[in-house]
Design a protein around this motif. Sequence first.
Motif, short mmCIF file in Angstrom:
data_model
loop_
_atom_site.label_atom_id
_atom_site.label_comp_id
_atom_site.label_asym_id
_atom_site.label_seq_id
_atom_site.Cartn_x
_atom_site.Cartn_y
_atom_site.Cartn_z
N GLY A 89 -14.37 -6.46 16.51
CA GLY A 89 -15.12 -6.09 16.12
C GLY A 89 -15.82 -5.45 15.52
N THR A 90 -15.24 -5.62 14.31
CA THR A 90 -14.64 -4.21 13.83
C THR A 90 -16.06 -3.64 12.64
N GLY A 91 -17.60 -4.43 12.73
CA GLY A 91 -18.78 -4.27 12.12
C GLY A 91 -17.95 -3.32 10.33
N PRO A 92 -18.85 -2.31 10.16
CA PRO A 92 -18.85 -2.27 8.59
C PRO A 92 -17.23 -0.43 9.05
N GLY A 93 -16.22 -0.79 9.88
CA GLY A 93 -15.33 -0.98 9.40
C GLY A 93 -15.03 0.51 10.39
N THR A 94 -15.83 0.98 10.86
CA THR A 94 -15.55 2.51 11.42
C THR A 94 -14.31 3.16 12.23
N LEU A 95 -14.52 2.14 13.12
CA LEU A 95 -12.94 2.82 13.45
C LEU A 95 -12.18 2.52 13.06
N LEU A 96 -11.76 1.58 12.37
CA LEU A 96 -10.70 1.48 11.22
C LEU A 96 -9.88 2.08 10.53
N PHE A 97 -11.10 2.11 9.58
CA PHE A 97 -10.89 3.23 8.96
C PHE A 97 -10.41 4.88 8.87
N ALA A 98 -11.65 5.72 10.30
CA ALA A 98 -11.33 6.66 11.30
C ALA A 98 -10.16 6.16 11.42
N GLN A 113 -17.58 -11.42 13.36
CA GLN A 113 -17.41 -13.15 12.85
C GLN A 113 -19.14 -12.49 12.35
N SER A 114 -19.89 -11.41 11.91
CA SER A 114 -20.40 -10.82 10.75
C SER A 114 -20.43 -11.28 9.61
N GLU A 115 -21.28 -11.76 8.70
CA GLU A 115 -21.77 -11.52 7.39
C GLU A 115 -21.68 -10.61 6.96
N GLN A 116 -22.97 -9.80 7.21
CA GLN A 116 -23.16 -8.39 7.15
C GLN A 116 -22.15 -7.65 6.95
N ALA A 117 -21.27 -7.87 8.54
CA ALA A 117 -20.61 -6.29 8.97
C ALA A 117 -19.23 -6.86 7.50
N TRP A 118 -18.62 -8.22 7.19
CA TRP A 118 -18.00 -8.30 6.07
C TRP A 118 -18.33 -7.75 4.77
N ASP A 119 -19.83 -7.56 4.93
CA ASP A 119 -19.91 -6.52 2.91
C ASP A 119 -19.79 -5.66 3.23
N TYR A 120 -20.56 -4.46 4.61
CA TYR A 120 -20.53 -3.00 4.19
C TYR A 120 -18.81 -3.09 4.86
N PHE A 121 -17.97 -3.14 4.99
CA PHE A 121 -16.65 -3.27 5.37
C PHE A 121 -15.63 -3.10 4.21
N GLU A 122 -16.25 -4.50 2.97
CA GLU A 122 -15.49 -4.27 2.23
C GLU A 122 -16.39 -3.71 1.36
N ALA A 123 -17.61 -2.89 1.09
CA ALA A 123 -17.96 -1.29 0.31
C ALA A 123 -17.33 -0.56 0.60
N ASN A 124 -16.96 -0.36 2.02
CA ASN A 124 -16.62 1.14 2.69
C ASN A 124 -14.65 0.87 2.19
N CYS A 125 -14.53 -0.34 2.22
CA CYS A 125 -12.55 0.13 1.71
C CYS A 125 -12.26 0.59 0.85
N ALA A 126 -13.54 0.20 -0.56
CA ALA A 126 -13.28 -0.18 -1.54
C ALA A 126 -13.89 1.87 -1.47
N ALA A 127 -14.91 2.39 -0.97
CA ALA A 127 -15.33 4.06 -1.19
C ALA A 127 -13.95 4.83 -0.58
N LEU A 128 -14.02 4.41 0.68
CA LEU A 128 -12.70 5.25 0.83
C LEU A 128 -10.77 4.73 -0.02
N PHE A 136 -10.06 -7.86 6.19
CA PHE A 136 -11.07 -8.03 6.80
C PHE A 136 -10.84 -9.73 7.48
N LYS A 137 -11.13 -10.44 8.54
CA LYS A 137 -10.61 -11.63 8.91
C LYS A 137 -12.09 -11.74 9.71
N PHE A 138 -12.82 -13.50 9.27
CA PHE A 138 -13.41 -13.68 9.84
C PHE A 138 -13.38 -14.23 11.75
N GLY A 139 -13.82 -14.16 12.63
CA GLY A 139 -13.13 -14.68 14.12
C GLY A 139 -13.49 -13.67 15.10
#
Length: 248
Positions: A89-98, A113-128, A136-139
């Motif tokens: 349930g990573t959302g924007p990747g808060t716990l994972l990136f920390a 399973q959220s498309e919006q979460a994926w968008d923010y996750f990918e942006a955070n991944c690049a920014a960090l 990210f895995k849809f599931g």
Amino acid sequence: MAHALGVSHQDLLLKHLGDPAPASFDALVARRLKHEPVAYITGARGFWTVEIGVGPGVLVPRADSETLIEVAAAHFVGTDGPKRVLDLGTGPGTLLFAALAEWPEAYGLGVDQSEQAWDYFEANCAALDMDERARFKFGDWADGLDGQFDLILCNPPYIGIAEELGPEVREHEPSSALFAGADGLDDYRRIIPDLSRLLAPGGIAVLEIGWTQGQAVSALMRGAGLDPVLHHDLGGRPRALAAKMPRN
């Protein structure tokens, strides 16, 4: 220096109070008056040692959730740290990136399973600058996952559908990240049975809980053969349950 020149700090401040407001200021105030979270308006929220980009469609990171990283850090003290991290349930990747910031040699998987979460996750991944270390895995929680992880983190929905929430949360943050059935335990019932098979020897799973849910979620963990330990946040409230996998 200001005093030496005969100009007080107060004078300097009052001078700037008369400056015209930015063109976008009225629109920002209007959004806040509608109880939109400040993090959505600014587009980011600091969490642990990282800055997480957020907005409508994903949960706003909260300081209480840093308890999960604190528990994990204490578990791995004196070791090389986890090598594989799973954030359910990573959302924007808060716990994972920390976690990846805490352990620079670790690699991580975020599931949502959220498309919006994926968008923010990918942006955070690049920014960090974590494109090579996180994916990210849809599931749907742990369905279809295999392999083992040294650290499993999860902040699932845990609010009962009848519980009262302020308009800042109820009217703006995604209900799928907040509510979990009548008692708030529906998603724990799905997540907990998979923890044992996904935890590597010597690993730890840390789940966030509502402050009244310690006994109920502990019972679910014990029913799955786990030995939960309760941890409190900085406010002294029950906030996380951790279960360790014995080393072989």
